[in-house]
Write a protein that holds these residues in place. Structure first.
Motif, PDB file in Angstrom:
ATOM      1  N   CYS A   1       0.860  -1.179   0.000  1.00 21.99           N
ATOM      2  CA  CYS A   1       0.000   0.000   0.000  1.00 21.99           C
ATOM      3  C   CYS A   1       0.897   1.231   0.000  1.00 21.99           C
ATOM      4  O   CYS A   1       1.832   1.316   0.804  1.00 21.99           O
ATOM      5  CB  CYS A   1      -0.900   0.010   1.224  1.00 21.99           C
ATOM      6  N   ILE A   2       0.635   2.151  -0.895  1.00 18.22           N
ATOM      7  CA  ILE A   2       1.369   3.411  -0.962  1.00 18.22           C
ATOM      8  C   ILE A   2       0.361   4.516  -0.704  1.00 18.22           C
ATOM      9  O   ILE A   2      -0.653   4.615  -1.397  1.00 18.22           O
ATOM     10  CB  ILE A   2       2.051   3.588  -2.329  1.00 18.22           C
ATOM     11  N   THR A   3       0.629   5.330   0.321  1.00 18.82           N
ATOM     12  CA  THR A   3      -0.307   6.392   0.685  1.00 18.82           C
ATOM     13  C   THR A   3       0.390   7.739   0.766  1.00 18.82           C
ATOM     14  O   THR A   3       1.559   7.818   1.132  1.00 18.82           O
ATOM     15  CB  THR A   3      -1.036   6.071   2.009  1.00 18.82           C
ATOM     16  N   GLY A   4      -0.330   8.752   0.397  1.00 19.73           N
ATOM     17  CA  GLY A   4       0.164  10.129   0.421  1.00 19.73           C
ATOM     18  C   GLY A   4      -0.855  11.002  -0.275  1.00 19.73           C
ATOM     19  O   GLY A   4      -2.030  10.672  -0.344  1.00 19.73           O
ATOM     20  N   HIS A   5      -0.396  12.098  -0.785  1.00 18.07           N
ATOM     21  CA  HIS A   5      -1.276  12.973  -1.551  1.00 18.07           C
ATOM     22  C   HIS A   5      -1.191  12.578  -3.019  1.00 18.07           C
ATOM     23  O   HIS A   5      -0.211  11.971  -3.444  1.00 18.07           O
ATOM     24  CB  HIS A   5      -0.878  14.432  -1.354  1.00 18.07           C
ATOM     25  N   GLY A   6      -2.215  12.919  -3.779  1.00 21.67           N
ATOM     26  CA  GLY A   6      -2.157  12.551  -5.180  1.00 21.67           C
ATOM     27  C   GLY A   6      -3.285  13.139  -5.992  1.00 21.67           C
ATOM     28  O   GLY A   6      -4.185  13.796  -5.478  1.00 21.67           O
TER      29      GLY A   6
END
Length: 161
Positions: free
Chosen positions: A57-62
């Motif tokens: 899982c890769i999370t951040g803004h986007g």
């Protein structure tokens, strides 16, 4: 593994809180790089620790075309779908687990859809399912469990061909 690709303290705090559900992804790692090249190097290191059957899982803004830090400060880092595909390709041809892009999007051709196309252009990660949203999600959005991604009605799945 869950990788937080922003220094946004709200995102970091949520990912480390028990209510977030992030613990279902195993280890939680936070990028802390100072420059884009440092972030690339750190991301490569973290991805090298992901096992072939381990969901990612890769999370951040986007948005539909890039992910990473919010804003455009000199020390912020971002990746286009093509740049992230180059990094993910290093997972190797044995990688078989799903990937969740826990980032905001704006349209049906969200970041995950673009990422799949970029992986296909590289002939990388064939058969891997990539999940993403085609809407904005709250920073405090619960992380779905990796074992039930295909049952989550908020997510859109695309398989790398």
């Amino acid at each position: 593994m869950l990788i937080v690709i922003t220094r946004d303290e709200d995102v970091m705090e949520w990912a480390s809180s028990p209510e977030s559900g992030a613990d279902a992804w195993g280890s939680i790692r936070q990028l802390s790089a100072g420059t884009q090249s440092d972030a690339n190097r750190e991301m490569r290191l973290l991805l090298s620790q992901v096992q072939s059957g381990e969901p990612l899982c890769i999370t951040g803004h986007g948005n539909d075309t890039e992910v990473g830090d919010e804003g455009s400060h000199p020390a912020d880092w971002t990746w286009t779908h093509s740049q992230l595909a180059a990094l993910l390709a290093e997972l190797g041809e044995d990688y078989i687990a799903p990937i969740l892009m826990e980032v905001c999007a704006e349209t049906v051709t969200d970041f995950a859809a673009h990422l799949v196309l970029s992986l296909e252009k590289r002939n990388a990660l064939a058969g891997v399912w990539v999940y993403g949203y085609n809407k904005s999600i709250s920073i405090r959005h619960p992380f779905p469990k990796p074992v039930s991604l295909d049952k989550n009605l908020e997510l859109y799945a695309k398989q790398v061909q």
